[in-house]
Design a protein around this motif. Structure first.
Motif, PDB file in Angstrom:
ATOM      1  N   GLU A  37      34.976  41.424  32.913  1.00  0.00           N
ATOM      2  CA  GLU A  37      35.274  41.316  34.324  1.00  0.00           C
ATOM      3  C   GLU A  37      36.535  42.077  34.708  1.00  0.00           C
ATOM      4  N   TYR A  59      43.602  43.153  42.885  1.00  0.00           N
ATOM      5  CA  TYR A  59      43.479  42.126  41.861  1.00  0.00           C
ATOM      6  C   TYR A  59      42.237  41.283  42.065  1.00  0.00           C
ATOM      7  N   ALA A  60      41.715  40.784  40.977  1.00  0.00           N
ATOM      8  CA  ALA A  60      40.638  39.812  41.059  1.00  0.00           C
ATOM      9  C   ALA A  60      41.199  38.530  41.665  1.00  0.00           C
ATOM     10  N   ASP A  61      40.368  37.821  42.419  1.00  0.00           N
ATOM     11  CA  ASP A  61      40.822  36.591  43.060  1.00  0.00           C
ATOM     12  C   ASP A  61      41.382  35.584  42.047  1.00  0.00           C
ATOM     13  N   THR A  89      36.835  49.113  41.139  1.00  0.00           N
ATOM     14  CA  THR A  89      36.944  47.945  40.269  1.00  0.00           C
ATOM     15  C   THR A  89      35.749  47.823  39.332  1.00  0.00           C
TER      16      THR A  89
END
Length: 124
Positions: A46, A60-62, A106
């Motif tokens: 991920e 950024y990823a949450d 991403t």
């Protein structure tokens, strides 16, 4: 092509911090966005964070917003991932990767060069 070498992984207690480093050969990485990805036990890889060539734009990823910070030092051909307030859910192998092009992305498929990965284990 470019070689990426990650370091800084290890074992840390929940709430602790780690700083990962990714060194790119010959400064090639300076001209492309760089990203961090991770793959936890039994999970798919991920997206974690990405930074533009100049370092001026980051995403950024949450799941890591407010806790992780990506940065880069182009003079040293190095990308960093500062990880604070670590949780057991952050346990994974973390990979540094270089984007195939200049566009911020991403998606793992858009990154052509990958490091060997460094293990991060967060104990509860």
């Amino acid at each position: 092509q470019v070689q990426l070498v990650e370091s800084g992984g290890g074992l840390v207690q929940a709430g602790g911090s780690l700083r990962l480093s990714c060194a790119a050969s010959r400064g090639t990485g300076s001209n492309y966005p760089m990203g961090w990805f991770r793959q936890g036990p039994g999970k798919e890889r991920e997206f974690v964070a990405v930074i533009s060539s100049s370092g001026g734009i980051t995403y950024y990823a949450d799941s890591v917003k407010g806790r992780f910070t990506i940065s880069r030092n182009n003079a040293w051909n190095t990308v960093y991932l500062q990880m604070n307030s670590l949780k057991p859910e952050d346990t994974a192998v973390y990979y540094c990767a270089q984007s195939r092009g200049v566009r911020i992305t991403t998606a793992p498929a858009d990154f052509g060069s990958w490091g060997q990965g460094t293990q991060v284990t967060v104990s509860s």
